[in-house]
Every structure is written in C-alpha cells, then in structure tokens.
Design a protein around this motif. Sequence first.
Motif, PDB file in Angstrom:
ATOM      1  N   LEU A 142       0.828  -1.208   0.000  1.00 59.27           N
ATOM      2  CA  LEU A 142       0.000   0.000   0.000  1.00 59.27           C
ATOM      3  C   LEU A 142       0.861   1.256   0.000  1.00 59.27           C
ATOM      4  O   LEU A 142       0.545   2.243  -0.673  1.00 59.27           O
ATOM      5  CB  LEU A 142      -0.924  -0.005   1.223  1.00 59.27           C
ATOM      6  N   GLU A 143       1.954   1.231   0.738  1.00 68.61           N
ATOM      7  CA  GLU A 143       2.833   2.399   0.780  1.00 68.61           C
ATOM      8  C   GLU A 143       3.531   2.618  -0.556  1.00 68.61           C
ATOM      9  O   GLU A 143       3.755   3.755  -0.966  1.00 68.61           O
ATOM     10  CB  GLU A 143       3.851   2.236   1.903  1.00 68.61           C
ATOM     11  N   ARG A 144       3.877   1.517  -1.241  1.00 66.60           N
ATOM     12  CA  ARG A 144       4.474   1.661  -2.584  1.00 66.60           C
ATOM     13  C   ARG A 144       3.476   2.278  -3.551  1.00 66.60           C
ATOM     14  O   ARG A 144       3.830   3.130  -4.369  1.00 66.60           O
ATOM     15  CB  ARG A 144       4.944   0.296  -3.092  1.00 66.60           C
ATOM     16  N   ILE A 145       2.210   1.851  -3.475  1.00 65.96           N
ATOM     17  CA  ILE A 145       1.180   2.424  -4.340  1.00 65.96           C
ATOM     18  C   ILE A 145       1.019   3.909  -4.044  1.00 65.96           C
ATOM     19  O   ILE A 145       0.954   4.753  -4.944  1.00 65.96           O
ATOM     20  CB  ILE A 145      -0.162   1.685  -4.134  1.00 65.96           C
ATOM     21  N   ARG A 146       0.988   4.254  -2.751  1.00 60.50           N
ATOM     22  CA  ARG A 146       0.829   5.661  -2.384  1.00 60.50           C
ATOM     23  C   ARG A 146       1.996   6.499  -2.891  1.00 60.50           C
ATOM     24  O   ARG A 146       1.815   7.634  -3.360  1.00 60.50           O
ATOM     25  CB  ARG A 146       0.705   5.790  -0.869  1.00 60.50           C
ATOM     26  N   SER A 147       3.199   5.955  -2.825  1.00 55.86           N
ATOM     27  CA  SER A 147       4.374   6.712  -3.263  1.00 55.86           C
ATOM     28  C   SER A 147       4.333   7.015  -4.748  1.00 55.86           C
ATOM     29  O   SER A 147       4.909   8.003  -5.206  1.00 55.86           O
ATOM     30  CB  SER A 147       5.655   5.942  -2.916  1.00 55.86           C
ATOM     31  N   LYS A 148       3.654   6.146  -5.518  1.00 56.52           N
ATOM     32  CA  LYS A 148       3.541   6.375  -6.958  1.00 56.52           C
ATOM     33  C   LYS A 148       2.433   7.370  -7.281  1.00 56.52           C
ATOM     34  O   LYS A 148       2.527   8.169  -8.206  1.00 56.52           O
ATOM     35  CB  LYS A 148       3.274   5.058  -7.691  1.00 56.52           C
ATOM     36  N   LEU A 149       1.342   7.307  -6.508  1.00 53.80           N
ATOM     37  CA  LEU A 149       0.178   8.136  -6.815  1.00 53.80           C
ATOM     38  C   LEU A 149       0.279   9.539  -6.233  1.00 53.80           C
ATOM     39  O   LEU A 149      -0.271  10.481  -6.797  1.00 53.80           O
ATOM     40  CB  LEU A 149      -1.094   7.465  -6.281  1.00 53.80           C
ATOM     41  N   LEU A 150       0.973   9.680  -5.117  1.00 52.48           N
ATOM     42  CA  LEU A 150       0.983  10.960  -4.416  1.00 52.48           C
ATOM     43  C   LEU A 150       2.392  11.533  -4.407  1.00 52.48           C
ATOM     44  O   LEU A 150       3.292  10.986  -3.760  1.00 52.48           O
ATOM     45  CB  LEU A 150       0.485  10.765  -2.975  1.00 52.48           C
ATOM     46  N   LYS A 151       2.587  12.618  -5.139  1.00 48.73           N
ATOM     47  CA  LYS A 151       3.882  13.295  -5.178  1.00 48.73           C
ATOM     48  C   LYS A 151       3.863  14.356  -4.092  1.00 48.73           C
ATOM     49  O   LYS A 151       3.268  15.419  -4.245  1.00 48.73           O
ATOM     50  CB  LYS A 151       4.133  13.911  -6.549  1.00 48.73           C
ATOM     51  N   THR A 152       4.514  14.056  -2.987  1.00 50.17           N
ATOM     52  CA  THR A 152       4.365  14.900  -1.798  1.00 50.17           C
ATOM     53  C   THR A 152       4.993  16.282  -1.941  1.00 50.17           C
ATOM     54  O   THR A 152       4.619  17.206  -1.220  1.00 50.17           O
ATOM     55  CB  THR A 152       4.972  14.191  -0.578  1.00 50.17           C
ATOM     56  N   SER A 153       5.949  16.453  -2.845  1.00 45.37           N
ATOM     57  CA  SER A 153       6.609  17.752  -2.968  1.00 45.37           C
ATOM     58  C   SER A 153       5.772  18.766  -3.738  1.00 45.37           C
ATOM     59  O   SER A 153       6.088  19.960  -3.718  1.00 45.37           O
ATOM     60  CB  SER A 153       7.970  17.579  -3.651  1.00 45.37           C
TER      61      SER A 153
END
Length: 301
Positions: free
Chosen positions: A38-49
């Motif tokens: 789930l965290e890998r999916i979030r890292s791809k979908l959400l660009k935090t910068s």
Amino acid sequence: ITHDSSSSSSSSSSSSSSSSSSSPSPSSSSWPSLLASLERIRSKLLKTSDVVINLTGDKEALENAAPAARAFGDAFKQKKESAASQQDWAEVAPLLSQDGGEEKRNEGFAVPTQVNYVAKGGRFYEVGAEARGQDSVVRRVASLDYLWNKVRVIGGAYGGSCSVNPVTGTFAFSSYRDPNLEGTLKTYDATSNYLRTVDLDRSELDKAIIATIGDLDSPLTPDQKGFQSLRYFLDGTTDDIRQKWRDDVLKTDRDSFLHAADSLQHMQHTKTVVFASKAALDQANDNLPPDQQLHITTLLS
C-alpha cells in the motif's frame, strides 16, 4: 470564492476479533507485506513535494480553513521522497509518449453486447499551435447537424458527437449504443468533406455562435466552480486565454469551417477504440484496411 489545489490523504486501521465459531483470521505476518504494498502504491500516486489543495467556500470559511490547509500541505512538503517514488509515467503509459515505447494501435475490446461504442480521435493542433475558439462552433455544428443525422437518425445509434480539446490539442468522435461500426468510422472520416460543403446562412451561424457562448457561460454550482478553478490552475488557463477564446468564437465565419476541415483531413496520430462483440470486431477487421485494423482484446465473454 474558490481557491485552487487538491490533494487527499487517507489512513486506515483494522481490528479483528475471533470466537470459537468464527473462521480463522489471516496470519498477522501478512500485514507488513500488505502495508508495504500500500505504501508503494501511495508513493507512486501521491507526489508529496507538489501538493495542491482545492478549497471551495465563502470568504470567511476560506480564511478560517487557510491555516490548517497550509499546515497540512507543509507536512507533505517536509516529507523527503525517495528516488524509488519518483515515477516516470511515460514508462507505464506509452500513450503519453510521442515516440518510443509500445507502438500505438487501434483497439477493439470485446464484450457481450449487441451494440457498439465507437471512438476515434487524434492530434488536431500541431505542437505549439494556438487553439482557435472558432473550432468550438464548428464542432457544435458538426455534432448537432452532421453526426446527429448520420450516426443517430440514419445509423440508429443512441448518440453521436465530437469534441475538441484546446488543452491537449485533440479532436475526438464518439458514438453510443451504435448498431454500426465500419459505417460510423466512415462517417467520422467524411466529416471534413461535410465541413467544406455545409451551407449555413447568417442566421444559422449566429445561432451556433450564441449557443457556444451559452456553453461558456452556463450557470455553475459552488462545487462546479471549485473544480473549474482547479482545472484552470492545473492546465494554466488564464482570464486572458479565456477572453481570447471567446473573441474567437464571435469571429466564426465560413472560412472557420474550411480551416477546421483542413485540420481534420490532416489530423495526425489518429487512433480508433471500439467496444463491441467479438463477432462485430472480427467482421470489421475483415473489411478494414491494414492501417485501420483493430487489435482485439477480450474483456468479457
């Protein structure tokens, strides 16, 4: 009053209980693996910068929400992104790339249906060319006169239309619940000939222009205004660009139809996508020329 931006964040937790009559619960060792996925999916979908937040409300509500919104956004920006989270979307979406990657092809998706959904589109504006508001009037006439009569009235489809997108530079045709496939594609291809020969008097042209302006000025609910402001922010649409488009609409004349006809005739990177039965797709491929063949994928049988 609307302010632009948008971002969402979610978290979830789960708990489980058991009794002597319940089925065995999943092994606790499976949770770390699921969490990591789930965290890998979030890292791809959400660009935090580059978090953007979209809020819609009256002035007082926006002022009260601003501090919390800024703090929320800052919390994302402070999180350092790993190199692995930097996704090059062109690698996973070849359609976004103008060259390289998988060859773009016409697609036919087989589903159990007695009617078809036929779409075709391509690059209407050359890279760097300026979109013309006149084309939105031409599109309206083509949809409500030519495609309505050819695809719906004569062809028997539930609907047929075309659209022009000034942001992506594309022009697209589509039909809905269409008993035809090859005939509809031929109708799309003949649109440029229609635009060259259509005979609109001044009154009919004025009605089309007024209706197009009406589309630009249609009333919006607060949530629609908020979404529109977000879209304008993301694609760089300014008030000056919108005014230029409106001015172009008012300038529409006979030459506008000829100009659009030329653009359609020379439209590049055209591709077709069809949802139909496997039999209908096979029959179409029996008759379509090699460069228009549909690559068939069975979704449901």
